[in-house]
Design a protein around this motif. Structure first.
Motif, PDB file in Angstrom:
ATOM      1  N   ASN A   1       3.658 -16.911  14.298  1.00 45.94           N
ATOM      2  CA  ASN A   1       3.115 -15.271  13.050  1.00 45.94           C
ATOM      3  C   ASN A   1       2.122 -15.367  14.502  1.00 45.94           C
ATOM      4  OD1 ASN A   1       0.695 -14.199  11.778  1.00 45.94           O
ATOM      5  ND2 ASN A   1       1.069 -15.118  10.393  1.00 45.94           N
ATOM      6  N   ASN A   2       1.909 -13.698  15.117  1.00 44.41           N
ATOM      7  CA  ASN A   2       1.323 -13.041  16.535  1.00 44.41           C
ATOM      8  C   ASN A   2      -0.304 -12.520  15.873  1.00 44.41           C
ATOM      9  OD1 ASN A   2       3.470 -13.441  17.783  1.00 44.41           O
ATOM     10  ND2 ASN A   2       4.388 -11.782  16.807  1.00 44.41           N
ATOM     11  N   HIS A   3       0.180 -12.481  14.044  1.00 43.64           N
ATOM     12  CA  HIS A   3      -1.309 -11.916  13.577  1.00 43.64           C
ATOM     13  C   HIS A   3      -2.329 -13.235  14.279  1.00 43.64           C
ATOM     14  CE1 HIS A   3      -4.687 -10.214  11.427  1.00 43.64           C
ATOM     15  NE2 HIS A   3      -5.077 -11.300  10.494  1.00 43.64           N
ATOM     16  N   ASP A   4      -1.947 -13.989  13.745  1.00 41.40           N
ATOM     17  CA  ASP A   4      -2.636 -15.369  13.328  1.00 41.40           C
ATOM     18  C   ASP A   4      -2.499 -16.470  14.961  1.00 41.40           C
ATOM     19  OD1 ASP A   4      -2.962 -15.354  10.732  1.00 41.40           O
ATOM     20  OD2 ASP A   4      -1.504 -16.782  10.018  1.00 41.40           O
ATOM     21  N   HIS A   5      -1.985 -16.331  15.464  1.00 41.64           N
ATOM     22  CA  HIS A   5      -1.648 -16.711  17.303  1.00 41.64           C
ATOM     23  C   HIS A   5      -0.730 -18.206  17.069  1.00 41.64           C
ATOM     24  CE1 HIS A   5      -2.412 -12.934  18.959  1.00 41.64           C
ATOM     25  NE2 HIS A   5      -3.861 -13.110  18.328  1.00 41.64           N
ATOM     26  N   GLU A   6      -0.201 -18.475  15.703  1.00 40.76           N
ATOM     27  CA  GLU A   6       0.003 -19.731  15.811  1.00 40.76           C
ATOM     28  C   GLU A   6       2.150 -20.042  15.185  1.00 40.76           C
ATOM     29  OE1 GLU A   6      -1.578 -23.337  13.245  1.00 40.76           O
ATOM     30  OE2 GLU A   6      -2.401 -21.336  12.991  1.00 40.76           O
TER      31      GLU A   6
END
Length: 297
Positions: free
Chosen positions: A93-98
């Motif tokens: 998830n590039n938004h949560d960076h996870e």
């Protein structure tokens, strides 16, 4: 060793040389897919494949289909595998960076993996985007290194499910051959050698699918049945005792297969020249220190 946060780096530095044998081998396969998923059957077939095709693995394979992430963690804690194989979907998830592993309708995040408190000697992640680069390195593969796995195989980006199945088959074929002393020790002495030979085995058959697609595009009818077996045997005959060099004769083997059909041979040369063949095994990246895992015969 990958560039990862300090804690993981320190943890990995404590890993001494390990050995894997038929005596300590314990394989946990987790299929995280829903039964209606088109790739589900590949995951389910892995257990049958390992037990039926590879002698010596009966009773050493544990196959589980967790319904949620709680069961996922529970199975790993209870079984404590030497080799952990996950087959299913992964994402970053590039938004949560996870990074995440998807278990049916749920997803377990990289940070939630810290609850497991058990690192298999070898972790194989047959899922997409398990080793995606990001500024905080909260991806799945790195977290398994942090849990104590000496070797982790992950993926940079989305990968083909059928390819993953073939690669997993190749890994265990070479590992089992080495454990049973059917493979020369000079070629396979540790887990890093198994990974290398598996990549080379996949390299031999990589042209087949691109060739089929190109032939269909050009409306050329050609019977591809038996091509994989022909190429493999041709390469082995060329090297005799030095089987580690068999992959060098791949293109020559394909030319021999197509030699009686001028049009087919021309198509092969065109596909080769214009680099339509993608080295799919490179989608899997190796983290940790696989060379530290010695195979005990």
């Amino acid at each position: 060793l990958p560039v990862i946060p300090g804690n993981n780096l320190v943890t990995h530095s404590y890993i001494d040389r390990n050995f894997i044998s038929l005596a300590n081998l314990k394989v946990l396969i987790i299929n995280g897919l829903n039964p209606e998923d088109c790739l589900y059957s590949y995951g389910k077939e892995l257990k049958k494949l390992y037990e039926n095709k590879f002698d010596g693995l009966n009773g050493k394979i544990f196959y589980k289909e967790p319904n949620n992430k709680k069961e996922f963690i529970q199975y790993i804690k209870e079984i404590r595998p030497t080799v952990f194989v996950f087959y299913g979907h992964g994402s970053f998830n590039n938004h949560d960076h996870e990074g995440k592993l998807h278990i049916k309708s749920e997803a377990i995040t990289a940070r939630e993996l810290e609850e497991i408190e058990w690192g298999a000697m070898i972790t194989i992640l047959g899922a997409c985007e398990t080793q995606t680069f990001d500024d905080n390195y909260l991806n799945i593969a790195n977290m398994f290194v942090g849990l104590g796995s000496a070797s982790v195989l992950g993926t940079y980006f989305p990968v083909d499910g059928a390819l993953t199945y073939i690669f997993l088959e190749s890994l265990f074929r070479h590992l089992t051959n080495a454990l049973q002393n059917k493979a020369p020790k000079s070629i396979i002495n540790n887990w890093a050698d198994v990974i290398l030979q598996s990549r080379r085995s996949l390299y031999l058959i990589e042209p087949i699918e691109p060739l089929k697609k190109y032939f269909n595009k050009k409306k050329i009818n050609f019977e591809f049945e038996g091509i994989a077996d022909f190429v493999s045997k041709y390469c082995m005959r060329k090297v005799e005792n030095s089987i580690s060099e068999a992959y060098l004769y791949r293109d020559e083997a394909y030319r021999a297969f197509f030699c009686k059909d001028k049009k087919a041979l021309e198509c092969f040369e065109y596909v080769l020249k214009h680099k339509y063949i993608y080295h799919e095994s490179l989608a899997f990246t190796s983290l940790g220190s696989p060379e530290k895992i010695t195979i005990s015969r």
